[in-house]
Design a protein around this motif. Structure first.
Motif, PDB file in Angstrom:
ATOM      1  N   SER A 103       4.283  30.763  26.700  1.00 16.54           N
ATOM      2  CA  SER A 103       5.084  30.975  25.498  1.00 16.54           C
ATOM      3  C   SER A 103       5.590  29.677  24.903  1.00 16.54           C
ATOM      4  O   SER A 103       6.037  29.649  23.756  1.00 16.54           O
ATOM      5  N   LEU A 104       5.543  28.579  25.667  1.00 17.99           N
ATOM      6  CA  LEU A 104       6.046  27.286  25.197  1.00 17.99           C
ATOM      7  C   LEU A 104       4.917  26.333  24.815  1.00 17.99           C
ATOM      8  O   LEU A 104       5.158  25.163  24.542  1.00 17.99           O
ATOM      9  N   LYS A 105       3.696  26.857  24.769  1.00 20.39           N
ATOM     10  CA  LYS A 105       2.561  25.995  24.458  1.00 20.39           C
ATOM     11  C   LYS A 105       2.580  25.577  22.998  1.00 20.39           C
ATOM     12  O   LYS A 105       2.852  26.365  22.106  1.00 20.39           O
ATOM     13  N   GLY A 106       2.263  24.304  22.759  1.00 21.22           N
ATOM     14  CA  GLY A 106       2.095  23.785  21.410  1.00 21.22           C
ATOM     15  C   GLY A 106       0.639  23.439  21.173  1.00 21.22           C
ATOM     16  O   GLY A 106      -0.225  24.312  21.126  1.00 21.22           O
ATOM     17  N   ALA A 107       0.340  22.152  21.076  1.00 19.91           N
ATOM     18  CA  ALA A 107      -1.033  21.717  20.836  1.00 19.91           C
ATOM     19  C   ALA A 107      -1.876  21.698  22.102  1.00 19.91           C
ATOM     20  O   ALA A 107      -3.100  21.588  22.031  1.00 19.91           O
ATOM     21  N   GLY A 108      -1.238  21.786  23.284  1.00 23.91           N
ATOM     22  CA  GLY A 108      -2.000  21.611  24.512  1.00 23.91           C
ATOM     23  C   GLY A 108      -2.537  20.184  24.564  1.00 23.91           C
ATOM     24  O   GLY A 108      -1.827  19.226  24.288  1.00 23.91           O
ATOM     25  N   TRP A 109      -3.825  20.049  24.927  1.00 22.20           N
ATOM     26  CA  TRP A 109      -4.472  18.744  24.783  1.00 22.20           C
ATOM     27  C   TRP A 109      -4.735  18.510  23.294  1.00 22.20           C
ATOM     28  O   TRP A 109      -5.316  19.362  22.625  1.00 22.20           O
ATOM     29  N   GLY A 110      -4.290  17.365  22.765  1.00 22.10           N
ATOM     30  CA  GLY A 110      -4.495  17.099  21.349  1.00 22.10           C
ATOM     31  C   GLY A 110      -4.312  15.629  21.029  1.00 22.10           C
ATOM     32  O   GLY A 110      -3.867  14.834  21.864  1.00 22.10           O
ATOM     33  N   ALA A 111      -4.672  15.256  19.802  1.00 22.24           N
ATOM     34  CA  ALA A 111      -4.545  13.860  19.369  1.00 22.24           C
ATOM     35  C   ALA A 111      -4.590  13.808  17.849  1.00 22.24           C
ATOM     36  O   ALA A 111      -5.011  14.767  17.184  1.00 22.24           O
ATOM     37  N   GLY A 112      -4.174  12.668  17.320  1.00 28.82           N
ATOM     38  CA  GLY A 112      -4.210  12.469  15.882  1.00 28.82           C
ATOM     39  C   GLY A 112      -3.568  11.149  15.489  1.00 28.82           C
ATOM     40  O   GLY A 112      -2.991  10.448  16.329  1.00 28.82           O
ATOM     41  N   PRO A 113      -3.627  10.788  14.208  1.00 33.13           N
ATOM     42  CA  PRO A 113      -3.049   9.534  13.735  1.00 33.13           C
ATOM     43  C   PRO A 113      -1.546   9.665  13.518  1.00 33.13           C
ATOM     44  O   PRO A 113      -1.008  10.771  13.354  1.00 33.13           O
ATOM     45  N   ALA A 114      -0.868   8.521  13.497  1.00 29.39           N
ATOM     46  CA  ALA A 114       0.578   8.506  13.259  1.00 29.39           C
ATOM     47  C   ALA A 114       0.956   7.173  12.616  1.00 29.39           C
ATOM     48  O   ALA A 114       0.319   6.143  12.854  1.00 29.39           O
ATOM     49  N   ALA A 115       1.994   7.201  11.786  1.00 28.53           N
ATOM     50  CA  ALA A 115       2.472   5.992  11.122  1.00 28.53           C
ATOM     51  C   ALA A 115       3.984   6.092  10.945  1.00 28.53           C
ATOM     52  O   ALA A 115       4.550   7.194  10.889  1.00 28.53           O
ATOM     53  N   VAL A 116       4.634   4.949  10.854  1.00 28.23           N
ATOM     54  CA  VAL A 116       6.083   4.908  10.702  1.00 28.23           C
ATOM     55  C   VAL A 116       6.448   3.747   9.782  1.00 28.23           C
ATOM     56  O   VAL A 116       5.760   2.715   9.754  1.00 28.23           O
ATOM     57  N   VAL A 117       7.513   3.924   8.986  1.00 26.96           N
ATOM     58  CA  VAL A 117       8.006   2.857   8.130  1.00 26.96           C
ATOM     59  C   VAL A 117       9.523   2.946   8.063  1.00 26.96           C
ATOM     60  O   VAL A 117      10.092   4.050   8.063  1.00 26.96           O
ATOM     61  N   PHE A 118      10.193   1.800   8.063  1.00 24.53           N
ATOM     62  CA  PHE A 118      11.646   1.746   7.947  1.00 24.53           C
ATOM     63  C   PHE A 118      12.028   0.568   7.064  1.00 24.53           C
ATOM     64  O   PHE A 118      11.345  -0.465   7.034  1.00 24.53           O
ATOM     65  N   GLY A 119      13.131   0.740   6.329  1.00 20.53           N
ATOM     66  CA  GLY A 119      13.610  -0.330   5.481  1.00 20.53           C
ATOM     67  C   GLY A 119      15.091  -0.163   5.195  1.00 20.53           C
ATOM     68  O   GLY A 119      15.707   0.844   5.558  1.00 20.53           O
ATOM     69  N   GLU A 136      -5.669  22.202  20.914  1.00 17.19           N
ATOM     70  CA  GLU A 136      -6.386  23.370  21.418  1.00 17.19           C
ATOM     71  C   GLU A 136      -6.164  24.588  20.522  1.00 17.19           C
ATOM     72  O   GLU A 136      -5.167  24.673  19.791  1.00 17.19           O
ATOM     73  N   ASP A 137      -7.098  25.519  20.590  1.00 16.02           N
ATOM     74  CA  ASP A 137      -7.006  26.784  19.858  1.00 16.02           C
ATOM     75  C   ASP A 137      -6.845  26.575  18.353  1.00 16.02           C
ATOM     76  O   ASP A 137      -6.148  27.331  17.671  1.00 16.02           O
ATOM     77  N   GLY A 138      -7.477  25.528  17.828  1.00 18.13           N
ATOM     78  CA  GLY A 138      -7.447  25.271  16.397  1.00 18.13           C
ATOM     79  C   GLY A 138      -6.158  24.678  15.872  1.00 18.13           C
ATOM     80  O   GLY A 138      -5.927  24.682  14.654  1.00 18.13           O
ATOM     81  N   PHE A 139      -5.308  24.173  16.752  1.00 18.90           N
ATOM     82  CA  PHE A 139      -4.053  23.547  16.313  1.00 18.90           C
ATOM     83  C   PHE A 139      -4.363  22.464  15.281  1.00 18.90           C
ATOM     84  O   PHE A 139      -5.161  21.571  15.513  1.00 18.90           O
ATOM     85  N   ASN A 140      -3.684  22.528  14.115  1.00 20.75           N
ATOM     86  CA  ASN A 140      -4.006  21.613  13.017  1.00 20.75           C
ATOM     87  C   ASN A 140      -2.769  21.496  12.115  1.00 20.75           C
ATOM     88  O   ASN A 140      -2.619  22.252  11.158  1.00 20.75           O
ATOM     89  N   THR A 141      -1.879  20.574  12.446  1.00 24.24           N
ATOM     90  CA  THR A 141      -0.570  20.508  11.789  1.00 24.24           C
ATOM     91  C   THR A 141      -0.214  19.080  11.406  1.00 24.24           C
ATOM     92  O   THR A 141      -0.440  18.142  12.178  1.00 24.24           O
TER      93      THR A 141
END
Length: 228
Positions: A103-119, A136-141
């Motif tokens: 019931s607490l599963k999110g993406a499971g095994w997953g990966a993707g790009p990330a970026a951060v900016v501060f000013g 996993e299971d089509g996770f796409n967010t």
């Protein structure tokens, strides 16, 4: 640091749900840059029908709160040494299947790009985290976390800090979005001027302008951060 959310009227029974996140951040010095590592470890108490951040339906078949650890995320940003008032970083994130029950599963095994900016511009500090996760299971967010704060003096500030998400698998564009609207107030307290250590406390109240079925309609958020 911690980022904690109490969500009201979630799931079919409109219960209160909880999402407490431990978010350690560590910078590794490089030549002309830093490698910034950030972890997100969620401790959750969710009710059936709850939508888990960032927009994942909870399939729990009973009506009791399910407590445990969700899927953890590790982010790595390559951040060149800033030459002005703006700092940025880019890299990747991975999801690890650390959930203690289904019931607490999110993406499971997953990966993707990330970026951060501060000013910073005068008393206004601003920034954002932008990331996408395939899992996993089509996770796409996709998530966008705007961070705005306006200094009021003596360490006090107010602003906005929450996660806007879009679930690309939703068949209804209105339910694909999770958009919280609200404000936070906080204070940064210097605990040792010589060493530069400090503590930050903040709290905010948000109304979800858009959200999937089963998501909360209101959120109370609070955070505690320590800087060394």
């Amino acid at each position: 640091m911690t980022d904690n959310t109490i969500a009201f009227k979630t799931g079919s029974d409109e219960e209160t749900s909880y999402n407490f996140q431990i978010q350690p951040v560590y910078a590794v010095p490089l030549d002309g840059a830093n490698l910034v590592l950030r972890g997100i470890i969620p401790i959750q108490g969710v009710q059936p029908g709850t939508v888990l951040p960032p927009g994942i339906p909870n399939p729990t078949p009973n009506s009791d709160l399910e407590w445990g650890i969700g899927d953890s995320v590790v982010q790595a940003f390559y951040a060149p040494t800033p030459t002005g008032n703006v700092a940025f970083g880019y890299g990747a994130q991975v999801s690890l299947p650390t959930h203690t029950n289904g019931s607490l599963k999110g993406a499971g095994w997953g990966a993707g790009p990330a970026a951060v900016v501060f000013g910073q511009t005068g008393d206004l500090s601003w920034g954002a985290v932008l990331a996408h996760m395939w899992g996993e299971d089509g996770f796409n967010t996709t998530i966008l976390q705007p961070i705005l704060s306006y200094g009021l003096g003596a360490g006090w500030y107010f602003g906005y800090n929450n996660v806007i998400s879009y679930n690309w698998n939703s068949s209804n564009s209105n339910e694909a979005w999770t958009v919280p609207i609200g404000l936070m107030v906080g204070r940064t307290i210097v605990t040792n001027e010589e060493s530069g250590t400090a503590m930050d406390l903040n709290a905010g109240y948000y109304v979800l302008d858009r959200a999937p079925d089963g998501a909360a309609d209101r959120q109370f958020k609070f955070g505690i951060s320590f800087f060394f």
